[in-house]
Design a protein around this motif. Structure first.
Motif, mmCIF file in Angstrom:
data_model
loop_
_atom_site.group_PDB
_atom_site.id
_atom_site.type_symbol
_atom_site.label_atom_id
_atom_site.label_comp_id
_atom_site.label_asym_id
_atom_site.label_seq_id
_atom_site.Cartn_x
_atom_site.Cartn_y
_atom_site.Cartn_z
ATOM 1 N N GLU A 36 -4.441 42.669 50.429
ATOM 2 C CA GLU A 36 -4.921 42.977 49.086
ATOM 3 C C GLU A 36 -4.295 41.978 48.124
ATOM 4 O O GLU A 36 -3.114 42.065 47.782
ATOM 5 C CB GLU A 36 -4.513 44.405 48.702
ATOM 6 N N SER A 38 -3.271 40.110 44.803
ATOM 7 C CA SER A 38 -3.017 40.527 43.428
ATOM 8 C C SER A 38 -4.040 39.898 42.499
ATOM 9 O O SER A 38 -4.439 38.746 42.681
ATOM 10 C CB SER A 38 -1.602 40.121 43.006
ATOM 11 N N ALA A 39 -4.471 40.665 41.522
ATOM 12 C CA ALA A 39 -5.518 40.190 40.605
ATOM 13 C C ALA A 39 -4.971 39.111 39.672
ATOM 14 O O ALA A 39 -3.883 39.261 39.107
ATOM 15 C CB ALA A 39 -6.073 41.357 39.799
ATOM 16 N N ARG A 40 -5.712 38.018 39.558
ATOM 17 C CA ARG A 40 -5.370 36.947 38.623
ATOM 18 C C ARG A 40 -6.637 36.388 38.012
ATOM 19 O O ARG A 40 -7.685 36.317 38.669
ATOM 20 C CB ARG A 40 -4.612 35.816 39.329
ATOM 21 N N GLU A 412 -3.325 34.806 50.221
ATOM 22 C CA GLU A 412 -3.299 35.441 48.889
ATOM 23 C C GLU A 412 -4.098 34.636 47.870
ATOM 24 O O GLU A 412 -4.892 35.180 47.098
ATOM 25 C CB GLU A 412 -1.843 35.572 48.425
ATOM 26 N N GLN A 416 -7.489 35.598 45.699
ATOM 27 C CA GLN A 416 -7.553 35.600 44.242
ATOM 28 C C GLN A 416 -8.740 34.799 43.717
ATOM 29 O O GLN A 416 -9.339 35.150 42.700
ATOM 30 C CB GLN A 416 -6.246 35.032 43.677
ATOM 31 N N ASN A 485 1.551 29.458 43.298
ATOM 32 C CA ASN A 485 1.947 30.463 44.296
ATOM 33 C C ASN A 485 2.892 29.875 45.349
ATOM 34 O O ASN A 485 3.847 30.532 45.780
ATOM 35 C CB ASN A 485 0.727 31.029 44.990
#
Length: 488
Positions: A36, A38-40, A412, A416, A485
């Motif tokens: 899952e 992370s929202a960005r 990740e 995103q 990141n």
């Protein structure tokens, strides 16, 4: 006798029941490998500036050639001048080095000298466009039309190179400073093996004691419609690539007049050798990156495919048979054999003294160049055929890992930028500069951050190569977020 038959039948039923129980258990516990993200929000980019830079880059005919005498290095010089003009902050804040005259190595020093570095790779050179007459727009024009930037290199690989430059320029404008040192490595001869470009840059970094956490190069992409019965796009990450080996087969004989031929001519001897190779393909198996691909895709599939991939211990022969039935998937399970050149006589009534063929092999992971060469000699089994490498071969590099933070960071970032895509490791069937950095980067991944349709693949090295303007902007955003990141 009846009692023996009864016990035999009961044992068979018990075996079937146990088999069914194992298959059911494996399927029910076949958990998803997706994370899952992370929202960005996608960062804002100066797309006009980046598009103009890519247009100019396409207009520079940085074509690489096998023969040293065919090169024209003036376009490379003009490209470097353009990069300095279009991306001033990159050239102000990063250390630039020229390697082998034309490859570019940039060092963006991180604030922590103890952290392992991150490598971003792309290449400046392109293949030629002899089919220019059938292009919708001239191949070296950089035309913007119908929402696309057209031209040789937009996909392979100037789009990625300019995308990385644009991302770093944007981050510098925003005052970003990486924690890890970031190296930008742009080779000038990837299309002909990378031995004077990427190989030399990797040697330089290795000699300096640089150890990188990871490298990211061109490779796989987000594919639409790549897998039957899957509605979602799939973001394939290359963990390794196949090796490269071209063997030259030469048959020697006595020249003479075609009116008095021998029982076997040099062309006949050579033809039989080639036929033996095509009739005896290299053995098929599931390389580890392909097995991992199924592990990531299987849980996202519906019945019955999820059952098949959850139980490869049982279904692998069926899977291999299905994969072998199509050209593209057959190449994923074996070292491929491709006869690319055959030549001999020059006159219709003269027997040639020699006949020559070139056969290209792409060794799969786990098979070495030496093993493939030995198998070729055994299959041909003819002392009259001389077998030798045509040019410098390359081994399939060690496979990058998926159970490390580097892969999680890439996973990740893809989540995103492409939130609806399924991420899956894979193996690149072609080659790139990645293998040269095996002694520098602990894990080496191949991923081009853009969506491809299956028919887009034909544009790479083919006519009408292009990249969507919107897709190019998303590519830049991806590189910005990946640097934050991975290195921030």
């Amino acid at each position: 006798m009846k009692r023996i038959a009864f016990y035999g039948f009961a044992a068979l039923l018990l075996l079937v029941a146990c088999l069914g129980a194992v298959v059911t258990y494996n399927t029910l516990t076949y958990s998803s490998m997706q994370i899952e993200a992370s929202a960005r929000r996608m960062p804002q980019v100066n797309l006009d500036r980046a598009v103009a830079a890519l247009q100019e880059a396409v207009r520079k005919k940085t074509i690489s050639y096998e023969e040293a005498g065919d090169w024209d290095f003036e376009p490379f010089i003009r490209l470097h001048e353009m990069l300095e003009m279009r991306f001033p902050l990159v050239h102000e804040h990063l250390d630039k080095e020229m390697v082998s005259g034309y490859s570019l190595l940039y060092t963006w020093r991180g604030v922590s000298a103890d952290e392992k570095a991150v490598l971003l790779l792309a290449h400046q050179d392109v293949v030629n466009a002899p089919d220019a007459a059938i292009w919708e727009h001239p191949p070296f024009s950089g035309t913007v039309a119908d929402g696309f930037i057209w031209g040789r290199g937009t996909l392979d690989d100037k789009g990625s190179m300019i995308g990385i430059f644009a991302a770093v320029e944007e981050l510098l404008e925003a005052g970003f400073q990486p924690k890890r040192t970031v190296y930008l490595c742009f080779g000038h001869d990837e299309e002909v093996g990378g031995w004077n470009g990427a190989s030399k840059m990797a040697d330089l970094l290795r000699d300096r004691g640089v150890t990188a956490l990871m490298s990211l190069d061109e490779g796989m992409a987000v594919m639409e419609g790549a897998v039957v019965n899957m509605t979602k796009d799939i973001a394939f990450i290359s963990l390794t690539e196949k090796g490269y080996l071209s063997l030259e087969l030469t048959a020697h004989g006595n020249p003479g007049h075609a009116s008095t031929p021998p029982r076997e001519t040099t062309l006949g001897i050579l033809s039989r050798a080639v036929t033996r190779l095509e009739d005896n393909p290299m053995p098929a198996s599931l390389p580890e990156p392909v097995r991992l691909m199924f592990r990531y895709l299987g849980p996202e599939m519906n019945f019955p495919m999820n059952v098949v991939f959850a139980n490869l211990w049982l279904t692998q022969p069926l899977v291999l048979r299905q994969l072998a039935s199509e050209r593209a998937t057959d190449a994923a399970i074996r070292t491929t054999t491709a006869v690319t050149i055959m030549e001999g006589g020059i006159k219709d009534n003269v027997l040639p003294a020699t006949a020559r063929a070139v056969v290209n092999f792409r060794p799969k992971p786990g098979e070495t160049v030496a093993q493939v060469t030995e198998r070729v000699e055994k299959i041909i089994d003819d002392d009259r055929i001389e077998v030798k490498p045509l040019r410098r071969p390359s081994e399939s590099p060690p496979m990058a890992r998926v159970d490390v933070p580097a892969f999680a960071t890439l996973h990740e970032t893809i989540g995103q930028v492409f939130p609806d895509a399924i991420v899956a490791p894979a193996m690149m069937l072609g080659g790139s500069d990645t293998h040269h950095y095996a002694g520098v980067a602990e894990d080496r991944y191949g991923f081009t951050p853009m969506r491809f349709r299956m028919d887009d693949l034909e544009r790479i090295h083919g006519p009408n190569e292009r990249i969507g303007v919107e897709a190019f902007g998303r590519m830049i955003g991806f590189y910005m977020m990946f640097i934050e990141n991975a290195a921030g």
